[in-house]
Structures are given as structure tokens and as C-alpha cells.
Write a protein that holds these residues in place. Structure first.
Motif, PDB file in Angstrom:
ATOM      1  N   UNK A   3       0.854  -1.188   0.000  1.00 45.62           N
ATOM      2  CA  UNK A   3       0.000   0.000   0.000  1.00 45.62           C
ATOM      3  C   UNK A   3       0.885   1.232   0.000  1.00 45.62           C
ATOM      4  N   UNK A   4       0.612   2.154  -0.933  1.00 45.09           N
ATOM      5  CA  UNK A   4       1.334   3.409  -0.995  1.00 45.09           C
ATOM      6  C   UNK A   4       0.377   4.579  -0.851  1.00 45.09           C
ATOM      7  N   UNK A   5       0.767   5.566  -0.065  1.00 43.59           N
ATOM      8  CA  UNK A   5      -0.024   6.781   0.124  1.00 43.59           C
ATOM      9  C   UNK A   5       0.868   7.975  -0.177  1.00 43.59           C
ATOM     10  N   UNK A   6       0.389   8.884  -1.018  1.00 47.77           N
ATOM     11  CA  UNK A   6       1.143  10.087  -1.318  1.00 47.77           C
ATOM     12  C   UNK A   6       0.353  11.328  -0.959  1.00 47.77           C
ATOM     13  N   UNK A   7       1.031  12.321  -0.397  1.00 52.21           N
ATOM     14  CA  UNK A   7       0.418  13.609  -0.102  1.00 52.21           C
ATOM     15  C   UNK A   7       1.273  14.713  -0.702  1.00 52.21           C
ATOM     16  N   UNK A   8       0.627  15.753  -1.232  1.00 56.20           N
ATOM     17  CA  UNK A   8       1.305  16.906  -1.786  1.00 56.20           C
ATOM     18  C   UNK A   8       0.801  18.169  -1.112  1.00 56.20           C
ATOM     19  N   UNK A   9       1.706  18.940  -0.560  1.00 59.91           N
ATOM     20  CA  UNK A   9       1.318  20.167   0.116  1.00 59.91           C
ATOM     21  C   UNK A   9       1.172  21.329  -0.864  1.00 59.91           C
ATOM     22  N   UNK A  10       0.305  22.287  -0.533  1.00 62.58           N
ATOM     23  CA  UNK A  10       0.217  23.532  -1.282  1.00 62.58           C
ATOM     24  C   UNK A  10       1.523  24.299  -1.094  1.00 62.58           C
ATOM     25  N   UNK A  11       1.733  25.329  -1.908  1.00 60.55           N
ATOM     26  CA  UNK A  11       3.003  26.051  -1.864  1.00 60.55           C
ATOM     27  C   UNK A  11       3.273  26.679  -0.500  1.00 60.55           C
ATOM     28  N   UNK A  12       2.209  27.112   0.167  1.00 57.27           N
ATOM     29  CA  UNK A  12       2.423  27.727   1.477  1.00 57.27           C
ATOM     30  C   UNK A  12       2.614  26.706   2.588  1.00 57.27           C
ATOM     31  N   UNK A  13       2.427  25.417   2.254  1.00 60.10           N
ATOM     32  CA  UNK A  13       2.634  24.345   3.220  1.00 60.10           C
ATOM     33  C   UNK A  13       1.562  24.220   4.276  1.00 60.10           C
ATOM     34  N   UNK A  14       0.517  25.048   4.201  1.00 66.55           N
ATOM     35  CA  UNK A  14      -0.505  25.049   5.247  1.00 66.55           C
ATOM     36  C   UNK A  14      -1.641  24.069   4.978  1.00 66.55           C
ATOM     37  N   UNK A  15      -1.811  23.643   3.747  1.00 65.31           N
ATOM     38  CA  UNK A  15      -2.873  22.706   3.390  1.00 65.31           C
ATOM     39  C   UNK A  15      -2.329  21.650   2.449  1.00 65.31           C
ATOM     40  N   UNK A  16      -3.070  20.562   2.315  1.00 67.60           N
ATOM     41  CA  UNK A  16      -2.704  19.502   1.383  1.00 67.60           C
ATOM     42  C   UNK A  16      -3.446  19.716   0.080  1.00 67.60           C
ATOM     43  N   UNK A  17      -2.701  19.814  -1.020  1.00 64.63           N
ATOM     44  CA  UNK A  17      -3.304  20.072  -2.325  1.00 64.63           C
ATOM     45  C   UNK A  17      -3.748  18.791  -3.010  1.00 64.63           C
TER      46      UNK A  17
END
Length: 331
Positions: A116-130
Motif C-alpha cells: 500500500x502506498x499513500x502520497x500527499x502533496x502540500x500547497x506552496x504555502x505548506x498550510x494545506x494539502x493540495x
């Protein structure tokens, strides 16, 4: 709860799974839907008994409750590499990985016979997940398949070829990427992509896996509540925009998922599950649990089917809710 690759801004992925949405944004997702495997439309009850949507688990097998924040922990897959159907893939992928700026993260763990693989990408400001992505390496029809579910918006399969130091994934009918290559290079994971956007290469660095005990506790409580109240527990825990979607099934919202659980129970079967791994996105607004589920006959307590589930959780003002749920059955 399920009935059911590192952070980057949407459209500028820097990790494996994110590679699938790294070109063309929403328009790209619409194109992806045209090449998604044909989905078998089956009633929820039949699906739940034959290919149960992953479910959160068996309370008796769940870890003890904890109110502590996410903490570093060594990766401890549920099977040793030598016991897994794809031991070389385990040695290449299993672990926690992040881009140099920390905005893209990818977590791989062995759960039963699956990866199982999970990926997360943050918004440029790092405050939310895009962005998030779920990736599953499993064995439908007896052969290895890599299934990517970018943002829950498409289901795309890749053929798998494994060598001791390299995992190669191909789908020539997909627009981009048509090929993904993972290579373990010491404490780094090199990822090469090719397709309509041309060849690209990314590199993720190994880091200490971080667990999310709060989410595991929520999942354990969800399993107990589902056993007690059935579909109502599902409806209450889904985010307003949350849904479940697994390979070979229809996309299901909270009401449909809850109705499926009630139909399963009325038909003499219970869905049980237990989380074995968890984690948070860098921004802390999304997280995941994954583990094992089983469908059990109420008469005789016979285990009818088993599999692996993945749940993406979203943090709202009133607490954590299910944003996406998926899973795969065992062979």
C-alpha cells in the motif's frame, strides 16, 4: 473503515503517485477517466461478499488507544520481505520518503499480501494539502498489478515487472505517464517517468515513518460502531464530499456505503477490520489508515473473504472525517 506519492502542488507532482496527476491538472484527470479499466457494476451486497470494500477492522485485534500526537516509529510491515509475493518490491518501496523541500511525501507499507502506498502533496504555502494519491500493488487474476487512484478521481492499472533493485510499471494506453520506474539507491528512492510529457526523474529521500495514533483510534472506534449500528456509523463518519471507490466497483457516497453495510448485515454477514499502519500529511489536514478487513458469516463465524483497506481522513473543525475509502481483496 473501508468498504472501501510525495507532496507537490496539483500539477507539479514530485513523488511517485503524484506523477499520475503531474501533467494537465483537472483536464488531465478527465482524460484519465477514458482509459480507466472498465468497471464491473455489481450490487453492493454482492460486491461486499465477493469483493468486500475494505472495512475498518476487528476491534479485538486493534492497537491500544492513545491520545499522543503522531510520533516517529520504525516501519514494521505485517509480513517479512521473504514471505511477501513480491519480496523485491517490498525491499524497494517499503518505507517513508520525502522530496527535498518536504512538500511531497510517499509512504509504503506491506499489508498482508499487498503493498500500500499513500502520497500527499502540500500547497506552496505548506498550510494545506493540495493532493493525495492511493497506490496498491496487488494480484487480481493471479498476476501483479499496480493500481493508482490519484485524488480518488480515476483508477488506472499498470503492469508490473520486478527486479532485485528496480520496479517497472507500464501502461502504454495511458497518456501520461506510460511508464514508471522505481529504483532504490541506498537511502533514496529514484523515480523515472515517461509519457506524453516526456522523460522526467524525481528523487525522494528516506525519512523516519510517522504514525498517527489518533487516526488508528478513530478507526478502531469506527469498527466497533459499525458492528453495533451498521450503516448509520458510516453515514456519520463520511465527510460531506467523501466517497468510497475500489477497483471493480461503483463509486459510493456515504448513504450508498451505509446502505450496502446494512444490506450485508441483513444477508447474514458482518464486515470487520483493524488498522495496522497510519500517517499524516505534512500539513496535518489529511491522514490515512490502512490494515486488514474480513467478511464474516454471522452463522458459525466463518470468514468468507479477506483483504486490505485504505482510508484517507480529512480534518474539519468538528474533527476527522472520511474523505476517501478503498481497498482490494486477497487472492
Amino acid at each position: 473503515m473501508s468498504t472501501s506519492c510525495g507532496p507537490a502542488e496539483r500539477g507539479t507532482s514530485a513523488t511517485v503517485g503524484l506523477h499520475l496527476h503531474g501533467h494537465g491538472g483537472r483536464a488531465h484527470h478527465r482524460r484519465m477517466r477514458h482509459v480507466v479499466q472498465a468497471l464491473v457494476v455489481a450490487p453492493l451486497v454482492a460486491f461486499a461478499c465477493a469483493h468486500p470494500a475494505p472495512g475498518h477492522g476487528d476491534p479485538s485485534a486493534a492497537p491500544p488507544a492513545s491520545n499522543e500526537p503522531a510520533t516517529a516509529a520504525k516501519e514494521s510491515p505485517s509480513v517479512e520481505s521473504s514471505e511477501h509475493p513480491l519480496p523485491d518490491a517490498v525491499s524497494i518501496l517499503v518505507g517513508a520518503w520525502a522530496s527535498e523541500d518536504g512538500r511531497a511525501v510517499e509512504r509504503w507499507t506491506a499489508v498482508g499480501e499487498h503493498l500500500v502506498g499513500i502520497g500527499f502533496t502540500s500547497a506552496k504555502d505548506g498550510k494545506t494539502t493540495a493532493w493525495f494519491e492511493v497506490m496498491l500493488l496487488h494480484h487480481p487474476d493471479g498476476h501483479a498489478v499496480f493500481t493508482a487512484i490519484p485524488g480518488g478521481e480515476a483508477i488506472v492499472d499498470f503492469e508490473v515487472a520486478v527486479e532485485p533493485d528496480e520496479l517497472r510499471l507500464t501502461n502504454p494506453e495511458h497518456d501520461d505517464p506510460t511508464a514508471i520506474v522505481y529504483r532504490r539507491e541506498g537511502d533514496r528512492l529514484a523515480i523515472a517517468l515517461d509519457g506524453a510529457a516526456g522523460p522526467r526523474r524525481f528523487e525522494l529521500r528516506g525519512r523516519e515513518p510517522m504514525s498517527a495514533p489518533t487516526l488508528e483510534d478513530l478507526d478502531v472506534a469506527f469498527a466497533a460502531d459499525s458492528a453495533a449500528r451498521g450503516g448509520a456509523a458510516w453515514v456519520e463518519r463520511f465527510d460531506a464530499e467523501g466517497f468510497a471507490w475500489s477497483r471493480g466497483s461503483d463509486r459510493r457516497d456515504a448513504e450508498t456505503s451505509g446502505a450496502g453495510i446494512d444490506a450485508m448485515r441483513a444477508g447474514g454477514h458482518d464486515l470487520q477490520w483493524s488498522p495496522t499502519a497510519s500517517g499524516l500529511a505534512p500539513a496535518g489536514d489529511l491522514g490515512f489508515t490502512t490494515g486488514r478487513y474480513r467478511v464474516v458469516a454471522q452463522a458459525g463465524n466463518e470468514v468468507v473473504s479477506t483483504g486490505t483497506f485504505v482510508t484517507i481522513w480529512r480534518k474539519r473543525a468538528d474533527g476527522w472525517h472520511i474523505a476517501f475509502d478503498s481497498g482490494v481483496p486477497d487472492r
